[in-house]
Design an enzyme around this catalytic site. Structure first.
Site, PDB file in Angstrom:
ATOM      1  N   PRO A  88       0.827  -1.219   0.000  1.00  0.00           N
ATOM      2  CA  PRO A  88       0.000   0.000   0.000  1.00  0.00           C
ATOM      3  C   PRO A  88       0.859   1.265   0.000  1.00  0.00           C
ATOM      4  O   PRO A  88       0.369   2.343  -0.322  1.00  0.00           O
ATOM      5  CB  PRO A  88      -0.825  -0.118   1.284  1.00  0.00           C
ATOM      6  CG  PRO A  88      -0.175  -1.175   2.107  1.00  0.00           C
ATOM      7  CD  PRO A  88       0.619  -2.043   1.182  1.00  0.00           C
ATOM      8  N   GLU A 115       3.527  -7.092   8.051  1.00  0.00           N
ATOM      9  CA  GLU A 115       3.829  -5.652   7.923  1.00  0.00           C
ATOM     10  C   GLU A 115       4.719  -5.358   6.719  1.00  0.00           C
ATOM     11  O   GLU A 115       5.112  -4.214   6.510  1.00  0.00           O
ATOM     12  CB  GLU A 115       4.475  -5.133   9.211  1.00  0.00           C
ATOM     13  CG  GLU A 115       3.575  -5.200  10.437  1.00  0.00           C
ATOM     14  CD  GLU A 115       2.299  -4.383  10.265  1.00  0.00           C
ATOM     15  OE1 GLU A 115       2.377  -3.208   9.886  1.00  0.00           O
ATOM     16  OE2 GLU A 115       1.207  -4.944  10.491  1.00  0.00           O
ATOM     17  N   ARG A 157      -4.852  -8.772 -20.044  1.00  0.00           N
ATOM     18  CA  ARG A 157      -5.871  -8.468 -21.056  1.00  0.00           C
ATOM     19  C   ARG A 157      -5.361  -7.507 -22.119  1.00  0.00           C
ATOM     20  O   ARG A 157      -5.980  -7.356 -23.166  1.00  0.00           O
ATOM     21  CB  ARG A 157      -7.173  -7.974 -20.418  1.00  0.00           C
ATOM     22  CG  ARG A 157      -7.076  -6.639 -19.741  1.00  0.00           C
ATOM     23  CD  ARG A 157      -8.355  -6.290 -19.000  1.00  0.00           C
ATOM     24  NE  ARG A 157      -9.446  -5.851 -19.865  1.00  0.00           N
ATOM     25  CZ  ARG A 157      -9.511  -4.665 -20.469  1.00  0.00           C
ATOM     26  NH1 ARG A 157      -8.517  -3.781 -20.330  1.00  0.00           N
ATOM     27  NH2 ARG A 157     -10.540  -4.346 -21.216  1.00  0.00           N
ATOM     28  N   ASP A 172     -11.465   1.572 -23.331  1.00  0.00           N
ATOM     29  CA  ASP A 172     -11.573   1.417 -21.879  1.00  0.00           C
ATOM     30  C   ASP A 172     -11.516   2.778 -21.209  1.00  0.00           C
ATOM     31  O   ASP A 172     -10.851   3.682 -21.704  1.00  0.00           O
ATOM     32  CB  ASP A 172     -10.360   0.656 -21.317  1.00  0.00           C
ATOM     33  CG  ASP A 172     -10.396  -0.824 -21.607  1.00  0.00           C
ATOM     34  OD1 ASP A 172     -11.480  -1.341 -21.877  1.00  0.00           O
ATOM     35  OD2 ASP A 172      -9.319  -1.443 -21.548  1.00  0.00           O
TER      36      ASP A 172
END
Ligand code: ADE
Length: 254
Positions: A88, A115, A157, A172
């Site tokens: 993150p 962590e 994709r 897209d």
């Protein structure tokens, strides 16, 4: 494209056998190998984590198994992969980065849990290959596995021959060109009326120019409503007079 994924939960990646990505693997467009990190431990408990130096909650992944795993995986190939470490705290994963990855011959993903991974692992491999720490959104998952599923699907994709219709990826949301920084608008199929709701008549008109304009109007409206910060960042150069009218309908100063 070759993809190696190192994780303590290789079974998380069962979805990569299914659908578009599963077919791309069967057809040899994607060569994905899964590796169990614990195979590079040497104690009876197959330990991959330990308490953090400096204190604090949670556990940190030990550097030794990661070093051995990445060495072994990268030795089994020509050249070096681009190493992607989901976290993150990484740079944001975007359609642009997905396209960059789709042009690589070889990606390796190192899935952290707890962590995170001892920071020396990243420093070690930065000297040898391109290493990206990448986050898929501003929320915290239990580990990198789901983030890797997301990235492999977004990249896979885009590979030539994976989508049935090669043009599917060009309109897209976020695709470069006319959809750059725009969300795709609503889509419809048969029947023309369902529960009293008609498909917008313009889509049945066969008038390609007007349909393209209507789709762009809807893309602008949806972007303004769902992602106002994206709409605010649309650069003036890419907007025509009609675009500005649509944006000002809802009070945006375009
Ligand atoms: N690991 C945990 N949360 C993550 C996130 N948001 N993106 C990438 N990897 C993660």
């Amino acid at each position: 494209m070759r993809i190696d994924i190192i994780s303590i939960f290789p079974e998380y990646f069962a979805p990569l056998d299914v659908s578009l990505i599963g077919k791309a693997r069967e057809r040899g467009i994607l060569d994905i190998s899964l590796h169990q990190l614990r195979d590079w431990t040497h104690d009876v408990h197959r330990t991959v984590d330990d308490s953090p130096y400096g204190g604090g909650p949670g556990m940190v992944m030990k550097p030794e198994p990661w070093g051995e795993a990445i060495d072994a995986v990268t030795a089994a190939g020509a050249g070096e992969p681009r190493l992607v470490v989901p976290t993150p705290s990484g740079r944001p994963f975007t359609q642009e980065l997905a396209m960059e990855y789709a042009a690589e011959p070889w990606l390796a993903f190192a899935c952290g849990r707890y962590e995170g991974i001892d920071a020396r692992v990243i420093d070690e491999y930065r000297g040898r290959m391109r290493v990206d720490e990448v986050g898929i959104g501003d929320y915290v998952l239990a580990g990198g596995e789901v983030a890797v599923l997301v990235m492999v699907e977004a990249v896979g994709r885009l590979l030539p021959g994976v989508l049935g219709n090669e043009l599917s990826a060009t309109d897209d949301s976020f695709a470069p060109g006319t959809m750059r920084n725009l969300l795709e608008g609503p889509v419809y199929t048969k029947p023309p009326e369902w529960r009293g709701r008609r498909v917008p008549e313009i889509l049945l008109s066969g008038h390609h120019g007007k349909i393209a304009r209507w789709r762009r109007d809807e893309a602008l409206r949806r972007t303004l409503s769902n992602r106002p910060e994206l709409a605010a960042g649309l650069d003036d150069e890419s907007l025509d007079k009609r675009d500005r009218e649509v944006l000002s309908e809802r009070g945006a100063d375009a």
